[in-house]
Design a protein around this motif. Structure first.
Motif, PDB file in Angstrom:
ATOM      1  N   PHE A   1       0.838  -1.197   0.000  1.00 43.19           N
ATOM      2  CA  PHE A   1       0.000   0.000   0.000  1.00 43.19           C
ATOM      3  C   PHE A   1       0.878   1.255   0.000  1.00 43.19           C
ATOM      4  CE2 PHE A   1      -2.235   3.250   2.678  1.00 43.19           C
ATOM      5  CZ  PHE A   1      -3.272   3.533   1.799  1.00 43.19           C
ATOM      6  N   ALA A   2       0.449   2.264  -0.751  1.00 47.79           N
ATOM      7  CA  ALA A   2       1.163   3.538  -0.792  1.00 47.79           C
ATOM      8  C   ALA A   2       0.598   4.474   0.261  1.00 47.79           C
ATOM      9  CB  ALA A   2       1.065   4.167  -2.182  1.00 47.79           C
ATOM     10  N   GLY A   3       1.283   4.573   1.389  1.00 49.26           N
ATOM     11  CA  GLY A   3       0.914   5.528   2.424  1.00 49.26           C
ATOM     12  C   GLY A   3       1.604   6.865   2.185  1.00 49.26           C
ATOM     13  N   THR A   4       1.621   7.725   3.203  1.00 48.59           N
ATOM     14  CA  THR A   4       2.173   9.062   3.026  1.00 48.59           C
ATOM     15  C   THR A   4       2.815   9.561   4.311  1.00 48.59           C
ATOM     16  OG1 THR A   4       1.577  11.389   2.670  1.00 48.59           O
ATOM     17  CG2 THR A   4      -0.142   9.971   3.523  1.00 48.59           C
ATOM     18  N   ARG A   5       3.803  10.431   4.149  1.00 48.50           N
ATOM     19  CA  ARG A   5       4.437  11.078   5.301  1.00 48.50           C
ATOM     20  C   ARG A   5       3.430  11.891   6.101  1.00 48.50           C
ATOM     21  NH1 ARG A   5       4.600  16.459   4.448  1.00 48.50           N
ATOM     22  NH2 ARG A   5       4.647  17.212   2.301  1.00 48.50           N
ATOM     23  N   ASP A   6       2.355  12.328   5.437  1.00 43.56           N
ATOM     24  CA  ASP A   6       1.355  13.148   6.117  1.00 43.56           C
ATOM     25  C   ASP A   6       0.660  12.406   7.240  1.00 43.56           C
ATOM     26  OD1 ASP A   6       1.732  15.456   4.494  1.00 43.56           O
ATOM     27  OD2 ASP A   6       0.638  14.459   2.886  1.00 43.56           O
ATOM     28  N   GLN A   7       0.802  11.074   7.282  1.00 45.64           N
ATOM     29  CA  GLN A   7       0.200  10.303   8.363  1.00 45.64           C
ATOM     30  C   GLN A   7       0.816  10.648   9.724  1.00 45.64           C
ATOM     31  OE1 GLN A   7       0.128   6.603   5.424  1.00 45.64           O
ATOM     32  NE2 GLN A   7      -0.460   5.958   7.477  1.00 45.64           N
ATOM     33  N   TYR A   8       2.004  11.223   9.715  1.00 48.30           N
ATOM     34  CA  TYR A   8       2.635  11.623  10.974  1.00 48.30           C
ATOM     35  C   TYR A   8       2.110  12.971  11.466  1.00 48.30           C
ATOM     36  CZ  TYR A   8       5.990   7.875  10.164  1.00 48.30           C
ATOM     37  OH  TYR A   8       6.574   6.642   9.967  1.00 48.30           O
TER      38      TYR A   8
ATOM     39  N   LEU B   1       5.267   7.284   1.797  1.00 53.22           N
ATOM     40  CA  LEU B   1       6.027   8.047   0.818  1.00 53.22           C
ATOM     41  C   LEU B   1       6.208   9.489   1.268  1.00 53.22           C
ATOM     42  CD1 LEU B   1       4.179   6.797  -2.381  1.00 53.22           C
ATOM     43  CD2 LEU B   1       6.288   5.896  -1.410  1.00 53.22           C
ATOM     44  N   THR B   2       7.371  10.031   0.950  1.00 56.07           N
ATOM     45  CA  THR B   2       7.594  11.459   1.121  1.00 56.07           C
ATOM     46  C   THR B   2       7.370  12.109  -0.243  1.00 56.07           C
ATOM     47  OG1 THR B   2       9.145  13.109   1.968  1.00 56.07           O
ATOM     48  CG2 THR B   2      10.116  11.189   0.880  1.00 56.07           C
ATOM     49  N   ASN B   3       8.028  13.195  -0.561  1.00 51.87           N
ATOM     50  CA  ASN B   3       7.743  13.920  -1.809  1.00 51.87           C
ATOM     51  C   ASN B   3       8.340  13.184  -3.011  1.00 51.87           C
ATOM     52  OD1 ASN B   3       6.599  16.778  -0.881  1.00 51.87           O
ATOM     53  ND2 ASN B   3       8.170  16.111   0.559  1.00 51.87           N
ATOM     54  N   VAL B   4       7.489  12.457  -3.727  1.00 47.66           N
ATOM     55  CA  VAL B   4       7.921  11.690  -4.896  1.00 47.66           C
ATOM     56  C   VAL B   4       7.790  12.559  -6.138  1.00 47.66           C
ATOM     57  CG1 VAL B   4       7.532   9.610  -6.269  1.00 47.66           C
ATOM     58  CG2 VAL B   4       7.101   9.581  -3.791  1.00 47.66           C
ATOM     59  N   TYR B   5       8.789  12.493  -7.024  1.00 48.49           N
ATOM     60  CA  TYR B   5       8.737  13.286  -8.252  1.00 48.49           C
ATOM     61  C   TYR B   5       9.418  12.533  -9.372  1.00 48.49           C
ATOM     62  CZ  TYR B   5      13.712  14.253  -7.787  1.00 48.49           C
ATOM     63  OH  TYR B   5      15.079  14.100  -7.715  1.00 48.49           O
ATOM     64  N   GLY B   6       9.215  12.999 -10.602  1.00 53.69           N
ATOM     65  CA  GLY B   6       9.881  12.387 -11.747  1.00 53.69           C
ATOM     66  C   GLY B   6       9.196  12.715 -13.054  1.00 53.69           C
ATOM     67  N   PRO B   7       9.739  12.204 -14.165  1.00 50.35           N
ATOM     68  CA  PRO B   7       9.193  12.483 -15.493  1.00 50.35           C
ATOM     69  C   PRO B   7       7.708  12.173 -15.595  1.00 50.35           C
ATOM     70  CG  PRO B   7      11.310  11.380 -15.678  1.00 50.35           C
ATOM     71  CD  PRO B   7      10.946  11.352 -14.225  1.00 50.35           C
ATOM     72  N   ARG B   8       6.996  13.028 -16.295  1.00 47.91           N
ATOM     73  CA  ARG B   8       5.567  12.881 -16.615  1.00 47.91           C
ATOM     74  C   ARG B   8       4.649  13.105 -15.420  1.00 47.91           C
ATOM     75  NH1 ARG B   8       5.954   7.491 -20.382  1.00 47.91           N
ATOM     76  NH2 ARG B   8       7.398   6.893 -18.747  1.00 47.91           N
ATOM     77  N   GLN B   9       5.199  13.565 -14.308  1.00 46.80           N
ATOM     78  CA  GLN B   9       4.323  13.891 -13.174  1.00 46.80           C
ATOM     79  C   GLN B   9       3.481  15.114 -13.525  1.00 46.80           C
ATOM     80  OE1 GLN B   9       6.326  15.130  -9.584  1.00 46.80           O
ATOM     81  NE2 GLN B   9       4.644  14.438  -8.290  1.00 46.80           N
ATOM     82  N   SER B  10       2.198  15.024 -13.260  1.00 47.20           N
ATOM     83  CA  SER B  10       1.294  16.123 -13.601  1.00 47.20           C
ATOM     84  C   SER B  10       1.328  17.216 -12.552  1.00 47.20           C
ATOM     85  CB  SER B  10      -0.137  15.591 -13.735  1.00 47.20           C
ATOM     86  OG  SER B  10      -1.045  16.653 -13.876  1.00 47.20           O
ATOM     87  N   SER B  11       1.362  18.455 -12.999  1.00 50.99           N
ATOM     88  CA  SER B  11       1.307  19.587 -12.073  1.00 50.99           C
ATOM     89  C   SER B  11      -0.087  19.727 -11.455  1.00 50.99           C
ATOM     90  CB  SER B  11       1.681  20.881 -12.794  1.00 50.99           C
ATOM     91  OG  SER B  11       0.768  21.147 -13.842  1.00 50.99           O
TER      92      SER B  11
END
Length: 315
Positions: A107-114, A169-179
């Motif tokens: 499962f893809a969780g998030t740093r925001d859970q903290y 997950l923390t701040n994930v980025y990379g090619p083709r990421q939508s703004s």
């Protein structure tokens, strides 16, 4: 793999696009299910797909920070929690109906859970209690993660072979990421390449850690082949307190540093400091850095530096 099944309801504004998988659309062993009918909360639609799966990478949901109002409450609760509840019910039914089946879910969780973490507790590790969460997204994702573990535990107690892990997950980025998703890197890069101005709220002094998409995919693959289950793991770039002084790949920077790097690499764009928008102040978690000591013991650390990742993404 014998087959890859991609499911995305393509909710408007969340970044899903067929352009992202254009090289997979005509591949023989790839099946794609999209649109409203393929929402993961459609139990009858999901059951035959789950029955075929050995590993599920559950990336469904929204990463948008949400205001505390009725509209965002309904949007986020439906997308990040209720959809997951119904999807897990589809998984539960299939596993009960097919007790010989083995299934792994990451499962893809998030740093925001903290939520808001005191600076003295940074980099935050997995033992830090989830409290002081700031918006519906953080609450819904935390509830969905818990629901994954509950379903996994109940089924394993019945002797069913289901293995669940979560990656925060923390701040994930990379090619083709939508703004459209509102992520800082994609928004800033779009502004820069158009020669436009990036707005730094309150000066951009907030600290963030970043992970390039290829490193994140490696973490998902690692857990999909691991014997570990029933655990959640941070991604990020710090190992212990010392990691904040010398983060792996230089991936821990302020938002202002991030903007400056993007301008330097793209040779376009500029910066404008504006007051922090009032509607965003209450949901701003403050400085964040994740301790990745736990997953590093399984063999994962980020390999792509922020500078290299930004060059790849801008290109």
């Amino acid at each position: 793999p014998k087959k890859i099944i991609i499911v995305d309801s393509l909710v408007e504004g969340l970044g899903g696009s067929f352009e992202n998988i254009s090289d997979l659309r005509n591949v023989k062993n790839v099946e794609i299910y999209s649109g409203i009918e393929s929402d993961i909360k459609n139990i009858e639609k999901m059951k035959p797909l789950v029955k075929e799966a050995d590993i599920i990478f559950n990336l469904a949901g929204s990463v948008k920070h949400t205001k505390l109002d009725r509209k965002d409450l309904e949007f986020d609760t439906n997308l990040n929690f209720l959809s997951q509840v119904f999807f897990l019910e589809a998984c539960r039914q299939i596993m009960v109906e097919n007790p010989e089946k083995i299934l792994k879910i990451i499962f893809a969780g998030t740093r925001d859970q903290y939520g808001k973490v005191p600076q003295s507790e940074l980099p935050v590790n997995e033992n830090f209690p989830s409290k002081n969460m700031t918006d519906y997204q953080s609450i819904s994702k935390n509830a969905a993660e818990s629901y994954h573990f509950i379903v996994g535990n109940v089924l394993r107690d019945m002797g069913i072979k289901i293995y669940v892990n979560s990656i925060r997950l923390t701040n994930v980025y990379g090619p083709r990421q939508s703004s459209k998703s509102g992520a800082a890197v994609s928004v800033f890069i779009e502004k820069a390449v158009k020669g436009e101005t990036m707005e730094l709220w309150g000066g951009g002094d907030i600290l963030r850690d970043f992970n390039y998409i290829d490193d994140v995919i490696e973490a998902f693959f690692l857990l999909s082949s691991s014997e570990v289950y029933g655990e959640f793991f941070n991604l990020g770039c710090c190992i212990g307190k010392e990691g904040m002084k010398n983060s792996i790949g230089g991936n821990l920077v302020t938002i202002k540093n991030l903007a400056e790097k993007i301008i330097s690499i793209s040779r376009k764009g500029d910066i404008k400091v504006i007051p922090y928008p009032e509607e965003r102040k209450s949901i701003e978690p403050g400085h964040f850095a994740a301790d990745i000591s736990k997953i590093s013991k399984l063999g994962w650390i980020p390999k792509i530096s922020l500078d290299e990742g930004l060059r790849k993404t801008i290109s």
